[in-house]
Write an enzyme that holds these catalytic residues in place. Structure first.
Site, PDB file in Angstrom:
ATOM      1  CB  SER A 157      -0.930   0.011   1.216  1.00  0.00           C
ATOM      2  OG  SER A 157      -0.200   0.050   2.425  1.00  0.00           O
ATOM      3  CG  HIS A 158       2.714   3.085   2.625  1.00  0.00           C
ATOM      4  ND1 HIS A 158       1.835   2.300   3.340  1.00  0.00           N
ATOM      5  CD2 HIS A 158       2.442   4.355   2.979  1.00  0.00           C
ATOM      6  CE1 HIS A 158       1.089   3.075   4.120  1.00  0.00           C
ATOM      7  NE2 HIS A 158       1.433   4.319   3.910  1.00  0.00           N
ATOM      8  CG  ASP A 204      -3.591  -1.536   3.803  1.00  0.00           C
ATOM      9  OD1 ASP A 204      -3.010  -2.342   3.065  1.00  0.00           O
ATOM     10  OD2 ASP A 204      -3.036  -1.008   4.780  1.00  0.00           O
TER      11      ASP A 204
END
Length: 332
Positions: free
Chosen positions: A44-45, A185
């Site tokens: 998600s990053h 997320d």
């Protein structure tokens, strides 16, 4: 899924950023954070954020040529003006001064102002623990999260991260949003068309939902009810008014509906345990190791243990990236 070496991920990220006008220095700093996300299986990053970076740039909400300016603000404070650029380069520019002040005073703060922010804080925390320093960081974001007992967004995801250096071992690090889950997320669930667990957020009418889209349109929730809500409020104050920057609500107002990355400030604290402890340094660092042993000795894991395991795999075998996402990035 496609498998890429980390060098390929780095090259892809830098190429996309430079293609859209980010300076080499900005591109390298931002790409480094994304590579860390992919490397540690925090997707998600990872490079998914390239889509967000380009969208933020097109909306005119980030300065791709920003040159951060470092100010020696006070004996224990270094202030870095990011000049509207992403936070990574500003953090890197202030790091040397932060270390010098922490080693001199025992405790020092880095204030990053006027930055666009999307990154995980553990990347910065690890950079500080590598210097033998204890670290704490926090920042607001956009007002996406409802306070406990409410249903309308007030807080950001408002992460807080902490790091403790360990000799010969990976540092003790945790990095957690005060929201029930990171916004990225939820976005990944939306993109995949998958439901999310109850408790992540509420619909626009304030009702519990498993729909990622309804949460994105409504409000996220804090973790732990009123406890997470109190921590989120603390972070709003510490990394907003205290450092002369925007709250999450003000960041969202600045966004003006463009759905760009948040624009705000960040507070980073660094503690020098040698300066705190003097001749007792070895004794109390061993005491910390006893604490970690007592945790792991019961079969519990330390925070970041899964990241470190993923890191070993990724360094050896590369990382997997969803084909659809990879096609989108290559199209950029």
């Amino acid at each position: 899924m496609a498998r890429l070496a980390l060098t390929e991920v780095k090259a892809l990220a830098e190429q996309v950023l430079e293609k859209y006008g980010f300076t080499k220095e900005q591109a390298v700093a931002v790409a480094r954070t994304m590579v860390c996300g992919e490397r540690d299986e925090c997707t998600s990053h990872g490079v998914y954020r390239l889509l967000v970076c380009v969208s933020t740039l097109k909306a005119g909400k980030v300065n791709p040529a920003a040159v951060p300016v470092v100010h020696d603000h006070a004996p224990g404070i270094v202030r870095v003006d990011a000049k509207g650029g992403f936070s990574q380069l500003a953090f890197e520019k202030g790091l040397v001064a932060l270390k010098q002040k922490a080693c001199t005073n025992g405790l020092a703060a880095m204030v990053v102002n006027h930055c666009v922010h999307f990154s995980a804080l553990w990347v910065e925390i690890e950079a500080i623990t590598e210097m033998g320093l204890v670290a704490l960081a926090c920042n607001p974001s956009h007002a996406w999260v409802a306070p406990a007992g409410g249903k309308g967004p007030v807080f950001g995801t408002n992460p807080i991260a902490f790091g403790w250096p360990r000799t010969g071992q990976d540092p003790f690090v945790f990095d957690m949003a005060t929201s029930a889950i990171a916004r990225g997320d939820i976005e990944l669930h939306r993109r995949a068309g998958n439901p999310v667990p109850l408790g992540w957020g509420v619909s626009p009418s304030g009702k519990p939902t498993t729909s990622a889209q309804e949460i994105l349109d409504g409000a996220m929730l804090t973790f732990g009810g009123h406890k997470g809500s109190a921590l989120a409020a603390m972070i709003e104050l510490l990394a907003g008014p205290l450092i002369g920057d925007l709250t999450s609500a003000e960041s969202l107002e600045h966004d003006a509906g463009s759905q760009s990355s948040p624009y705000h400030g960040e507070l980073i604290l660094a503690f020098d345990p040698r300066r705190f402890l003097g001749e007792h340094y070895e004794h109390y660092m061993k005491s910390a190791e006893n604490l970690f042993d007592n945790i792991e000795g019961q079969g519990a894991r330390l925070p970041s243990a899964r990241r470190y395991e993923a890191r070993k795999r990724s360094l050896q075998h590369g990382v997997e990236i969803n084909d659809v996402l990879l096609d989108e990035l290559r199209a950029l």
